[in-house]
Scaffold this active site. Sequence first.
Site, mmCIF file in Angstrom:
data_model
loop_
_atom_site.group_PDB
_atom_site.id
_atom_site.type_symbol
_atom_site.label_atom_id
_atom_site.label_comp_id
_atom_site.label_asym_id
_atom_site.label_seq_id
_atom_site.Cartn_x
_atom_site.Cartn_y
_atom_site.Cartn_z
ATOM 1 N N LYS A 1 41.909 73.196 29.326
ATOM 2 C CA LYS A 1 42.475 72.080 28.564
ATOM 3 C C LYS A 1 41.582 70.848 28.705
ATOM 4 O O LYS A 1 41.424 70.317 29.802
ATOM 5 C CB LYS A 1 43.878 71.726 29.060
ATOM 6 C CG LYS A 1 44.587 70.743 28.125
ATOM 7 C CD LYS A 1 45.799 70.092 28.736
ATOM 8 C CE LYS A 1 45.418 68.827 29.440
ATOM 9 N NZ LYS A 1 44.895 67.779 28.514
ATOM 10 N N GLY B 1 39.654 64.493 37.266
ATOM 11 C CA GLY B 1 40.430 63.417 36.645
ATOM 12 C C GLY B 1 40.830 62.416 37.696
ATOM 13 O O GLY B 1 40.149 62.256 38.718
ATOM 14 N N THR C 1 42.827 60.383 40.693
ATOM 15 C CA THR C 1 43.324 60.772 42.014
ATOM 16 C C THR C 1 44.831 61.004 41.988
ATOM 17 O O THR C 1 45.324 61.983 42.561
ATOM 18 C CB THR C 1 42.939 59.697 43.045
ATOM 19 O OG1 THR C 1 41.508 59.708 43.174
ATOM 20 C CG2 THR C 1 43.566 59.938 44.405
ATOM 21 N N ALA C 2 45.559 60.151 41.283
ATOM 22 C CA ALA C 2 47.029 60.306 41.229
ATOM 23 C C ALA C 2 47.400 61.631 40.571
ATOM 24 O O ALA C 2 48.273 62.364 41.052
ATOM 25 C CB ALA C 2 47.635 59.134 40.450
ATOM 26 N N THR C 3 46.705 61.964 39.510
ATOM 27 C CA THR C 3 46.981 63.237 38.828
ATOM 28 C C THR C 3 46.611 64.408 39.727
ATOM 29 O O THR C 3 47.318 65.405 39.808
ATOM 30 C CB THR C 3 46.207 63.317 37.510
ATOM 31 O OG1 THR C 3 46.471 62.142 36.752
ATOM 32 C CG2 THR C 3 46.586 64.544 36.705
ATOM 33 N N GLU D 1 38.195 67.250 41.583
ATOM 34 C CA GLU D 1 37.137 66.234 41.517
ATOM 35 C C GLU D 1 37.799 64.966 41.001
ATOM 36 O O GLU D 1 38.195 64.906 39.839
ATOM 37 C CB GLU D 1 36.040 66.678 40.542
ATOM 38 C CG GLU D 1 35.268 67.883 41.006
ATOM 39 C CD GLU D 1 34.570 67.629 42.329
ATOM 40 O OE1 GLU D 1 34.403 68.575 43.095
ATOM 41 O OE2 GLU D 1 34.212 66.472 42.587
ATOM 42 N N CYS E 1 32.509 58.986 37.217
ATOM 43 C CA CYS E 1 33.057 58.928 38.581
ATOM 44 C C CYS E 1 31.952 58.599 39.592
ATOM 45 O O CYS E 1 32.241 58.163 40.690
ATOM 46 C CB CYS E 1 33.711 60.246 38.943
ATOM 47 S SG CYS E 1 32.628 61.645 38.749
ATOM 48 N N GLU F 1 39.705 51.842 41.949
ATOM 49 C CA GLU F 1 38.781 52.341 40.921
ATOM 50 C C GLU F 1 39.120 51.688 39.586
ATOM 51 O O GLU F 1 40.242 51.801 39.113
ATOM 52 C CB GLU F 1 38.884 53.859 40.794
ATOM 53 C CG GLU F 1 37.870 54.429 39.800
ATOM 54 C CD GLU F 1 38.022 55.925 39.585
ATOM 55 O OE1 GLU F 1 39.155 56.379 39.372
ATOM 56 O OE2 GLU F 1 36.995 56.634 39.641
HETATM 57 O O1 TXE Z 1 42.701 61.041 33.989
HETATM 58 P P1 TXE Z 1 43.920 61.986 34.129
HETATM 59 P P2 TXE Z 1 42.511 59.966 32.892
HETATM 60 C C1 TXE Z 1 39.897 58.363 36.836
HETATM 61 C C2 TXE Z 1 39.723 56.984 36.283
HETATM 62 C C3 TXE Z 1 40.698 56.968 35.163
HETATM 63 C C4 TXE Z 1 41.842 57.715 35.804
HETATM 64 C C5 TXE Z 1 42.754 58.265 34.780
HETATM 65 O O2 TXE Z 1 40.145 56.029 37.241
HETATM 66 O O3 TXE Z 1 41.114 55.656 34.824
HETATM 67 O O4 TXE Z 1 41.206 58.777 36.496
HETATM 68 O O5 TXE Z 1 41.923 58.853 33.775
HETATM 69 C C6 TXE Z 1 45.228 66.074 32.466
HETATM 70 N N1 TXE Z 1 49.095 68.129 35.138
HETATM 71 N N2 TXE Z 1 38.975 59.329 36.281
HETATM 72 O O6 TXE Z 1 43.771 59.416 32.309
HETATM 73 O O7 TXE Z 1 45.204 61.399 33.699
HETATM 74 C C7 TXE Z 1 44.877 65.181 31.305
HETATM 75 O O8 TXE Z 1 45.513 65.624 30.119
HETATM 76 C C8 TXE Z 1 47.970 68.700 34.655
HETATM 77 C C9 TXE Z 1 37.956 59.855 37.150
HETATM 78 O O9 TXE Z 1 41.591 60.646 31.946
HETATM 79 O O10 TXE Z 1 43.792 62.467 35.503
HETATM 80 C C10 TXE Z 1 43.367 65.324 31.252
HETATM 81 O O11 TXE Z 1 43.009 66.516 30.588
HETATM 82 N N3 TXE Z 1 47.034 68.025 33.951
HETATM 83 C C11 TXE Z 1 37.492 61.191 36.661
HETATM 84 C C12 TXE Z 1 42.989 65.415 32.733
HETATM 85 O O12 TXE Z 1 44.180 65.827 33.411
HETATM 86 C C13 TXE Z 1 47.240 66.702 33.753
HETATM 87 C C14 TXE Z 1 37.158 61.175 35.203
HETATM 88 C C15 TXE Z 1 42.524 64.071 33.309
HETATM 89 O O13 TXE Z 1 43.562 63.154 33.057
HETATM 90 C C16 TXE Z 1 48.388 66.032 34.237
HETATM 91 C C17 TXE Z 1 38.232 60.624 34.440
HETATM 92 C C18 TXE Z 1 49.337 66.814 34.949
HETATM 93 N N4 TXE Z 1 50.460 66.261 35.422
HETATM 94 C C19 TXE Z 1 39.122 59.728 34.985
HETATM 95 N N5 TXE Z 1 48.291 64.712 33.863
HETATM 96 C C20 TXE Z 1 36.261 61.704 37.383
HETATM 97 N N6 TXE Z 1 36.368 61.996 38.668
HETATM 98 O O14 TXE Z 1 35.233 61.876 36.738
HETATM 99 C C21 TXE Z 1 47.133 64.578 33.197
HETATM 100 N N7 TXE Z 1 46.496 65.774 33.111
#
Ligand code: TXE
Length: 484
Positions: free
Chosen positions: A176, A229, A231-233, A251, A285, A387
């Site tokens: 996804k 993605g 950290t919280a997720t 990651e 990141c 971040e």
């Molecule tokens: O990430 P999310 P986002 C950091 C950066 C950014 C923050 C949020 O600080 O502002 O993360 O970014 C999927 N169960 N990074 O909103 O929400 C979501 O659909 C399963 C660092 O993009 O974590 C997407 O496909 N999946 C990072 C993916 O997770 C879930 C790069 C990332 O979404 C989910 C990007 C759930 N409950 C953001 N909730 C890096 N390390 O490079 C969301 N998703």
Amino acid sequence: MNSGNFIKNFIGGKYVNPISGEWLDNYEPATGQVYSQIAKSDKRDIEAAVAAGENALPIWRSTALEDRFRIMNAIAEGIERRLDTLAEAESVDNGKPVSLARKVDIPRAAANFRFFATAIMHYASESHHMPGVAINYTLRQPIGVVGCISPWNLPLYLFTWKIAPAIAAGNVVVAKPSEITPMTAYLLGEICNEAGLPPGVLNIVHGTGPDCGQAIVEHKNIKAISFTGGTATGARIASIAAPVFKKLSLELGGKNPNIVFEDADLQQAISTGVLSSFSNQGQICLCGSRILVHRSVYDQYVEQFVEKVSRLRIDDPMSPNAQIGAVVSAEHKAKILNHLNIARQEGAKIAYGGQEYQMTGRCKDGYFLQPTVITGLPNNCRTNQEEIFGPVVSIQAFDHEEEAIALANDSPYGLAASVWTENLNRAHRVAEQIQTGIVWVNCWLLRDLRTPFGGMKNSGVGREGGWEALRFFTEAKNVCIKHN
Ligand code: TXE
């Protein structure tokens, strides 16, 4: 190549509508306008994707390595043949300059497939001899159906960084992409069909994290999750996956220090520092968002750094001259502006930028921000601890090496660091003590795909890249044969 007005799911080698029959608006960050619709999928679509994967698994896991090698290289060639189309799609979807997508994102997506196509051909396992008694050998077998969930900042680059080792190792994938940047993942399906990847080996399902991503994490037949993605997720995914013993590679975020010692090659440190702070609008990141400069060269560094930043060209991402494009969404732009307000409340000096950037013409409603340089804040404030993930960098001074290391490590994150010094002993000494998964010395983002990639602390667990990725996507089984 499909126009992509309706970004459908790719399941069992076919483009299909979401079972819900519902679609989500997909915005172009440069214009703030909806330019396509993406499938609003849920657990029913994930169920279909898992079934397609399970149908394909027996074939794929027994496919000869040479055939996996051939097919994965054909996917890489398909990506390379479509360099311009994919780069444009990436730029429209994400807001990054098309030149960056053409130079970095898309070539790296092809490289991911090429790297793991060759890696699987040389992937050996071990045997352990018990003289006169037995021989042990280790089988490294595919896990089965695995889940790959990727973010919006490097869409095709990170999407393929997970898929390539997973299929190289003989797994089938339910993947996804981020719902904010689905286009290039959508276009990858057709490329895989043309390359001869058997239907169902790769299944791409679009939708939101809670509706679709979570269904991947929860599915009982998906035995490993590779996630990049926030950290919280990542924490939420771990809370679901851990109790049912799924393998996890997370990651996550970073707040990376960029340490400049008094003996650094200052011009090199400054020009690379501008790149590491503002490439992809600071949405990587690995970006160096905290710059720590020895006091003896601090004023010179700040002055010349700001001068270079002031000359960065903010432009329509489609323009070949653009160096700073649009940030990825209206919500993300608001998040970054909120962080700038917090910085001001904390007493920051805005040495450059700090405002929205008003474009004209087709980009007048786009999500543009000035690159921002902050000084005058201590490390223990929100601006230097949280971040921001945007075109914002904070520069601090230090007086001695131990202080630089302490400042660098004073972070809940531990992903990457850069160290600028011409002193070899100091380079080794500091690199050893920095609490990050990656340390670059006199460089940034110089990547050898054979090396382990990942962070410490809140930057995640697990390692991707090289043998680490193939180990993650296989189960090791020990067979012990006794002989008389
Ligand atoms: O990430 P999310 P986002 C950091 C950066 C950014 C923050 C949020 O600080 O502002 O993360 O970014 C999927 N169960 N990074 O909103 O929400 C979501 O659909 C399963 C660092 O993009 O974590 C997407 O496909 N999946 C990072 C993916 O997770 C879930 C790069 C990332 O979404 C989910 C990007 C759930 N409950 C953001 N909730 C890096 N390390 O490079 C969301 N998703």
